[in-house]
Design a protein around this motif. Structure first.
Motif, mmCIF file in Angstrom:
data_model
loop_
_atom_site.group_PDB
_atom_site.id
_atom_site.type_symbol
_atom_site.label_atom_id
_atom_site.label_comp_id
_atom_site.label_asym_id
_atom_site.label_seq_id
_atom_site.Cartn_x
_atom_site.Cartn_y
_atom_site.Cartn_z
ATOM 1 N N SER A 118 0.824 -1.200 0.000
ATOM 2 C CA SER A 118 0.000 0.000 0.000
ATOM 3 C C SER A 118 0.864 1.258 0.000
ATOM 4 O O SER A 118 2.054 1.210 0.305
ATOM 5 C CB SER A 118 -0.896 0.000 1.243
ATOM 6 N N PRO A 119 0.273 2.403 -0.333
ATOM 7 C CA PRO A 119 1.030 3.657 -0.272
ATOM 8 C C PRO A 119 1.450 3.980 1.150
ATOM 9 O O PRO A 119 0.855 3.525 2.130
ATOM 10 C CB PRO A 119 0.027 4.694 -0.803
ATOM 11 N N LEU A 120 2.493 4.791 1.254
ATOM 12 C CA LEU A 120 3.009 5.239 2.545
ATOM 13 C C LEU A 120 2.719 6.731 2.683
ATOM 14 O O LEU A 120 3.007 7.508 1.780
ATOM 15 C CB LEU A 120 4.516 4.989 2.625
ATOM 16 N N HIS A 121 2.151 7.127 3.814
ATOM 17 C CA HIS A 121 1.767 8.517 4.051
ATOM 18 C C HIS A 121 2.540 9.032 5.259
ATOM 19 O O HIS A 121 2.499 8.427 6.334
ATOM 20 C CB HIS A 121 0.260 8.595 4.319
ATOM 21 N N LEU A 122 3.258 10.141 5.091
ATOM 22 C CA LEU A 122 4.041 10.684 6.197
ATOM 23 C C LEU A 122 4.218 12.188 6.025
ATOM 24 O O LEU A 122 4.099 12.714 4.915
ATOM 25 C CB LEU A 122 5.398 9.997 6.291
ATOM 26 N N PRO A 123 4.469 12.914 7.121
ATOM 27 C CA PRO A 123 4.725 14.357 7.006
ATOM 28 C C PRO A 123 5.974 14.601 6.169
ATOM 29 O O PRO A 123 6.974 13.890 6.303
ATOM 30 C CB PRO A 123 4.935 14.793 8.462
ATOM 31 N N GLN A 124 5.925 15.620 5.332
ATOM 32 C CA GLN A 124 7.060 15.864 4.448
ATOM 33 C C GLN A 124 8.300 16.261 5.234
ATOM 34 O O GLN A 124 9.423 15.905 4.854
ATOM 35 C CB GLN A 124 6.712 16.947 3.419
ATOM 36 N N HIS A 125 8.130 16.986 6.347
ATOM 37 C CA HIS A 125 9.316 17.362 7.123
ATOM 38 C C HIS A 125 9.998 16.130 7.729
ATOM 39 O O HIS A 125 11.213 16.115 7.919
ATOM 40 C CB HIS A 125 8.959 18.377 8.217
ATOM 41 N N ALA A 126 9.223 15.079 8.024
ATOM 42 C CA ALA A 126 9.823 13.849 8.544
ATOM 43 C C ALA A 126 10.657 13.168 7.467
ATOM 44 O O ALA A 126 11.749 12.643 7.739
ATOM 45 C CB ALA A 126 8.737 12.910 9.062
ATOM 46 N N LEU A 127 10.166 13.170 6.234
ATOM 47 C CA LEU A 127 10.927 12.597 5.124
ATOM 48 C C LEU A 127 12.216 13.380 4.899
ATOM 49 O O LEU A 127 13.300 12.793 4.738
ATOM 50 C CB LEU A 127 10.068 12.600 3.868
ATOM 51 N N THR A 128 12.122 14.701 4.911
ATOM 52 C CA THR A 128 13.312 15.532 4.719
ATOM 53 C C THR A 128 14.332 15.281 5.820
ATOM 54 O O THR A 128 15.537 15.198 5.567
ATOM 55 C CB THR A 128 12.909 17.022 4.689
ATOM 56 N N ARG A 129 13.854 15.154 7.041
ATOM 57 C CA ARG A 129 14.756 14.897 8.176
ATOM 58 C C ARG A 129 15.487 13.561 8.002
ATOM 59 O O ARG A 129 16.693 13.464 8.253
ATOM 60 C CB ARG A 129 13.959 14.904 9.472
ATOM 61 N N GLU A 130 14.780 12.527 7.567
ATOM 62 C CA GLU A 130 15.409 11.225 7.347
ATOM 63 C C GLU A 130 16.473 11.302 6.251
ATOM 64 O O GLU A 130 17.561 10.719 6.380
ATOM 65 C CB GLU A 130 14.349 10.186 6.979
ATOM 66 N N LEU A 131 16.159 12.003 5.183
ATOM 67 C CA LEU A 131 17.117 12.127 4.086
ATOM 68 C C LEU A 131 18.358 12.904 4.521
ATOM 69 O O LEU A 131 19.488 12.535 4.173
ATOM 70 C CB LEU A 131 16.449 12.807 2.889
ATOM 71 N N ARG A 132 18.163 13.968 5.271
ATOM 72 C CA ARG A 132 19.311 14.735 5.762
ATOM 73 C C ARG A 132 20.193 13.880 6.668
ATOM 74 O O ARG A 132 21.422 13.919 6.589
ATOM 75 C CB ARG A 132 18.839 15.983 6.507
ATOM 76 N N ALA A 133 19.553 13.105 7.542
ATOM 77 C CA ALA A 133 20.317 12.259 8.460
ATOM 78 C C ALA A 133 21.154 11.243 7.697
ATOM 79 O O ALA A 133 22.310 10.967 8.046
ATOM 80 C CB ALA A 133 19.370 11.563 9.434
ATOM 81 N N ALA A 134 20.563 10.655 6.638
ATOM 82 C CA ALA A 134 21.309 9.692 5.830
ATOM 83 C C ALA A 134 22.427 10.372 5.056
ATOM 84 O O ALA A 134 23.522 9.815 4.890
ATOM 85 C CB ALA A 134 20.361 8.972 4.877
ATOM 86 N N LEU A 135 22.186 11.601 4.593
ATOM 87 C CA LEU A 135 23.168 12.307 3.771
ATOM 88 C C LEU A 135 24.365 12.769 4.598
ATOM 89 O O LEU A 135 25.500 12.783 4.106
ATOM 90 C CB LEU A 135 22.488 13.498 3.096
ATOM 91 N N ILE A 136 24.130 13.136 5.835
ATOM 92 C CA ILE A 136 25.219 13.614 6.693
ATOM 93 C C ILE A 136 26.283 12.536 6.885
ATOM 94 O O ILE A 136 27.465 12.830 7.080
ATOM 95 C CB ILE A 136 24.636 14.084 8.050
ATOM 96 N N ARG A 137 25.873 11.279 6.788
ATOM 97 C CA ARG A 137 26.820 10.174 6.976
ATOM 98 C C ARG A 137 27.691 9.935 5.750
ATOM 99 O O ARG A 137 28.599 9.100 5.793
ATOM 100 C CB ARG A 137 26.059 8.890 7.329
ATOM 101 N N GLU A 138 27.423 10.630 4.654
ATOM 102 C CA GLU A 138 28.186 10.448 3.422
ATOM 103 C C GLU A 138 29.340 11.447 3.349
ATOM 104 O O GLU A 138 29.129 12.661 3.366
ATOM 105 C CB GLU A 138 27.273 10.621 2.199
ATOM 106 N N SER A 139 30.557 10.926 3.261
ATOM 107 C CA SER A 139 31.732 11.805 3.297
ATOM 108 C C SER A 139 31.906 12.618 2.019
ATOM 109 O O SER A 139 32.565 13.669 2.035
ATOM 110 C CB SER A 139 32.990 10.969 3.542
ATOM 111 N N GLY A 140 31.328 12.156 0.900
ATOM 112 C CA GLY A 140 31.537 12.853 -0.360
ATOM 113 C C GLY A 140 30.519 13.925 -0.671
ATOM 114 O O GLY A 140 30.470 14.425 -1.795
ATOM 115 N N VAL A 141 29.715 14.314 0.334
ATOM 116 C CA VAL A 141 28.654 15.301 0.111
ATOM 117 C C VAL A 141 28.902 16.517 0.990
ATOM 118 O O VAL A 141 29.191 16.395 2.189
ATOM 119 C CB VAL A 141 27.273 14.702 0.428
#
Length: 584
Positions: A118-141
């Protein structure tokens, strides 16, 4: 090699940056948001609906999305009765017969045992926060906050961006991608027109915490009190997002009018107005626009910077994430090995073509569903001779199926092999379609879903019934495996060899080639080194242009002309939505 510059740090820009980083591409993200985070706003009414394929892509990137709510069903209501409990898969019994609207009001479709994700429904700020957290762990960014883009300059070797503000300066990149939203500065600096229609539909939106009779189910209510339609979609922690379709005309929605809508809907559903906490409100206008060019030399557009859509439950963010997935592997190939013009142009051909099809489908459905006598009109106009009701049309976009929202098909891609295999093998997936998620044995011996291996190299899948019975060491050096391994080692792109017990419609010894984004390239019988090579060469767009010569400063307008695709010329050609306080 200079990094890829991503302009914009919304979900699409962050996803693109994260995907590139996982492919060992250096990335600079230019973010207008101040470094202290004051520009970021948490709006419970600004939410994202992710289709299963886009949610799956984010999960492969390491984003934890458990904070969202997956719908367990979709309930369609009329004023007097439940019309249908719509399943996610399996055959559907038609509700009523032609011309029998009253019978349709009382019919119900039996739930099916097998249901799609089924589709997944979530607040957009929560999605942005998850993406930022994952991106911070990347040394080449590197994320650069507090800078506003004000100029771009391209040459044969790269692209230079200039920003002003607290972190202003010149930024040199190999390529640049504008993911900076509907009012895209990148699009305007490139001089790319953005034709389309403004305010195709308007919705009043509210996020509230309450208890409704359908926990975990999304609700579509037709003909509620005061007319129109209202949808209710669940969010975590007992929060619901409600959207009321507003009549044409653009009248302002006062706070009192919105509270009346909330109370009317809750009273209708619950028998009386239950206790509720109103968290956020807004007015959301749906615009249909499509840029003339998604590529101009070394610069690309993605997400809302390239297209706007959202009528009838279609999701613009979903399409933006699909842009990111499509573009990332192509830019990574270009960054590491150089790229042909065919490969870089294929992003526009594939993604713009997909959006054209989506907008045309939405326009046809809107004409049928929103016109007077829409229910009967929809049954006749869209699929002549078929029993296809108003309710099913309205739910297609919300559930992510059909021409309104299902994953795109790239059947006219410039990356297709020049000719079909000498002995084409029929399988359930046509070339250009997304592959099925069957169990496969990976090189390390683990058994995983086929789609879990996406996001890296080409995939070559051998269908070999019985391999699950024997120990892996026995079949690695037997049958077709040695020859297939040798053929894969000679391909012009890196590829991973997987083995499947079965694939829908495929016979034993069928070999499938799958693109990094999960679309089937070809199916062939047995080991055919020349055909495998030709397919891989087609996927990379042929031989790469030497670095320093690729991607000139100006790209010609390409792809289908989109003025008829969902929009005329009404409104500002640069497409600045005036009301966008909440996303669909």
């Amino acid at each position: 090699m200079d990094p890829v510059i991503v302009v914009g740090a919304g979900p699409v820009g962050l996803t693109l940056a994260l995907t590139l980083a996982r492919r060992e591409v250096r990335v600079v993200v230019l973010d207008e948001t101040p470094a202290d985070g004051t520009g970021e706003e948490e709006r419970p009414a600004r939410t994202a609906v992710l289709r299963p394929d886009t949610a799956e892509m984010l999960e492969r990137l390491g984003c934890t999305l458990e904070g969202g709510t997956r719908w367990t069903g979709w309930r369609t209501l009329r004023r007097r009765a439940v019309v249908a409990q719509v399943p996610f898969a399996g055959p559907r019994r038609p509700a009523g017969t032609d011309g029998a609207e009253e019978a349709a009001e009382e019919a119900a479709t039996a739930p099916q045992e097998a249901r799609e994700a089924s589709p997944l429904h979530l607040p957009q700020h929560a999605l942005t926060r998850e993406l930022r957290a994952a991106l911070i762990r990347e040394s080449g960014v590197r994320i650069v906050p507090g800078g506003h883009l004000d100029s771009l300059r391209q040459d044969s070797a790269g692209i230079t961006a200039h920003t002003r503000g607290s972190n202003g300066g010149h930024w040199r990149g190999s390529y640049l991608v504008g993911c900076d939203g509907a009012r895209s500065t990148v699009r305007k600096l490139l001089g790319t027109r953005f034709p389309g229609r403004t305010a195709v539909e308007r919705y009043a939106v509210a996020a509230l915490r309450t208890e409704l009779p359908w926990p975990g189910e999304a609700v579509l209510h037709r003909s509620p009190p005061r007319g129109g339609e209202v949808t209710a979609r669940p969010l975590p922690d007992g929060v619901w997002r409600l959207d009321w379709l507003l009549p044409p005309g653009g009248d302002l929605v006062t706070p009192d009018a919105l509270l009346t809508l909330v109370r009317d809907s809750l009273a209708t559903w619950c028998g009386e107005v239950p206790p509720y906490e109103l968290l956020d409100t807004g007015v959301h206008a749906v615009h249909h626009r499509l840029t003339r060019r998604m590529r101009t030399g070394r610069a690309f557009l993605a997400g809302d910077a390239a297209h706007l859509l959202g009528a009838l439950g279609t999701q613009g963010l979903d399409e933006g994430l699909r842009d990111a997935e499509n573009l990332a592997w192509k830019l990574a190939l270009a960054w590491h090995h150089g790229a042909s013009e065919t490969l870089l142009d294929s992003y526009q051909a594939e993604r713009r073509g997909a959006i054209v099809a989506r907008l045309r489908s939405a326009d046809r459905a809107l004409t049928a569903v929103r016109s007077s006598g829409g229910w009967r009109t929809a049954r006749r106009a869209l699929v002549p001779g078929a029993v296809r009701g108003h309710d099913e049309l309205l739910t297609d976009g919300h559930l992510g199926r059909g021409t309104l929202a299902a994953p795109p098909v790239y059947d006219r891609t410039p990356l297709a092999p020049a000719g079909p295999p000498a002995d084409p093998v029929p399988v359930a997936t046509a070339p250009g379609d997304p592959v099925e998620d069957v169990p496969v044995t990976a090189p390390d011996g683990s058994v995983v879903g086929l789609r879990e291996r996406l996001g890296g190299d080409l995939l070559v899948v051998l269908v070999a019934p019985g391999t699950g019975v024997w120990e892996r060491r026995h079949w690695l050096g037997a049958g077709l495996m040695p020859g297939l391994s040798a053929a894969i080692g000679a391909l012009p792109m890196r590829a991973e060899l997987l083995v499947a017990e079965a694939y829908p419609g495929a016979s034993a010894h069928t070999v499938l080639m799958v693109r990094p984004d999960g679309h089937l390239v070809a199916a062939m019988a047995g080991v055919r080194p020349a055909e495998l090579y030709a397919c891989a060469d087609a996927v990379r767009g042929g031989s790469a242009t030497p670095r320093g010569q690729a991607a000139g400063a100006e790209g010609a307008e390409g792809g289908a002309d989109g003025e008829g695709a969902g929009a005329g010329r009404a409104g500002d050609p640069d497409g600045a939505p005036s009301e966008a306080t909440a996303n669909r």
